[in-house]
Design an enzyme around this catalytic site. Sequence first.
Site, PDB file in Angstrom:
ATOM      1  N   CYS A 174     -20.192  26.021   8.801  1.00 45.82           N
ATOM      2  CA  CYS A 174     -20.997  26.906   8.937  1.00 45.82           C
ATOM      3  C   CYS A 174     -21.134  28.304   9.868  1.00 45.82           C
ATOM      4  CB  CYS A 174     -22.558  26.244   9.902  1.00 45.82           C
ATOM      5  SG  CYS A 174     -23.836  27.423   9.351  1.00 45.82           S
TER       6      CYS A 174
ATOM      7  N   CYS B 123     -24.224  28.818  11.762  1.00 49.49           N
ATOM      8  CA  CYS B 123     -24.562  28.347  13.763  1.00 49.49           C
ATOM      9  C   CYS B 123     -23.650  26.952  13.566  1.00 49.49           C
ATOM     10  CB  CYS B 123     -25.928  28.029  12.880  1.00 49.49           C
ATOM     11  SG  CYS B 123     -26.660  27.142  11.860  1.00 49.49           S
ATOM     12  N   SER B 124     -23.977  25.811  13.078  1.00 52.04           N
ATOM     13  CA  SER B 124     -23.357  24.583  13.139  1.00 52.04           C
ATOM     14  C   SER B 124     -23.986  23.504  11.785  1.00 52.04           C
ATOM     15  CB  SER B 124     -23.093  24.021  14.077  1.00 52.04           C
ATOM     16  OG  SER B 124     -24.128  23.839  14.705  1.00 52.04           O
ATOM     17  N   CYS B 125     -24.903  24.293  11.038  1.00 52.23           N
ATOM     18  CA  CYS B 125     -25.112  23.497   9.956  1.00 52.23           C
ATOM     19  C   CYS B 125     -23.965  22.270   9.602  1.00 52.23           C
ATOM     20  CB  CYS B 125     -25.435  24.236   8.264  1.00 52.23           C
ATOM     21  SG  CYS B 125     -27.025  24.948   9.139  1.00 52.23           S
TER      22      CYS B 125
END
Lengths: 122, 227
Positions: free
Chosen positions: B131, B134-136
């Site tokens: 991702c 962000c850091s999905c």
Amino acid sequence: MSAAGGETGSAQSRPSTYTPAPGHRYEVGDAVRVKRRYPPGHRRTPHYIRGKVGTVERICGAFPNPEELAYGFDGEPKKVLYRVRFVQKEVWPRYRGPARDLIEMEIFEHWLEPAGDTGGRT
Amino acid sequence: MTDSRIDYYAVKKHAHDHGDHDHSHDDHAPVAGEDEGPPSEFAIMSRAMQEILEAKGVITAEQVTRRMEQFEEDFPYRGSRVVARAWTDPEFRKRLLDDGKAACTEMGVDLEADRLIAVENTPEVHNMIVCTLCSCYPRALLGMPPTWYKSRSYRSRVVFEPRAVLKEFGTELPDNVTVRVHDSNADMRYVVIPMRPQGTEGWSEDQLADILTRDTLVGVTVPRVRT
């Protein structure tokens, strides 16, 4: 490779957890260009993909608009979300891997235009 | 429009263009947290807020630590069970590919709000997940994301030099295998169904789940039979 997932109208008895997307503008396989726009605010369209051409891999459904949700609105009306497939060498001119490599991501309909259009290009 | 927190290509391009040397891609720092640079504005604000609340006796550091541990307990790693089932049951595999969330529910794994797309590795295609925005991450299925998944290095590099990143994880793929990167940038979450390795014939789902590590389900490694 199966390009489309289970969104292509397979009649199944199980209800899908995906939100249907009535009235969507693009179909699986359509060539689309991500708009080359740089509006301020919360956007889920990565900068590196703006202006690039890909093909619709699947239709994910209709989801609350993140550009509204981010500011405390209800995200309505929902926007149709697609998965779009891009060829790495077309995304990154200096890509070092083989021409077959792909990158895919989710793009909302209002960020897409038919690949034939030149709108959004400078 | 040059916010380095979101314009990864600008950051990377700069990093590549600033030197007058022609370095190879092997001399990048390995994927880890050490290239994270100074703390972000939000990290500083968060830290300052915690210190103030601790000083005023509103919260304690122990409570904060406990809450972080609670996240781990709330989201255990359950993906291996689901994929092991997909390896042993072709009908379940098909359902997982058709509608990941429904298939997980069938196994008693509630993904909550997550919509899950399962992607399968084949002799022709290797999938990996990132991702960039962000850091999905499919927390309900895979637990809390590892630090490297959230690192700027991983997030910025996987999209344009996935093979170099894979190599650093010990995963080398021939050029006739398509590397298919999935940027998990909006409402979908992803899990990779790796190829079942030879030597696992007749294994139980528990045995199979053992080699389905988190990294194999993110697509940075492939499962191996331990000898």
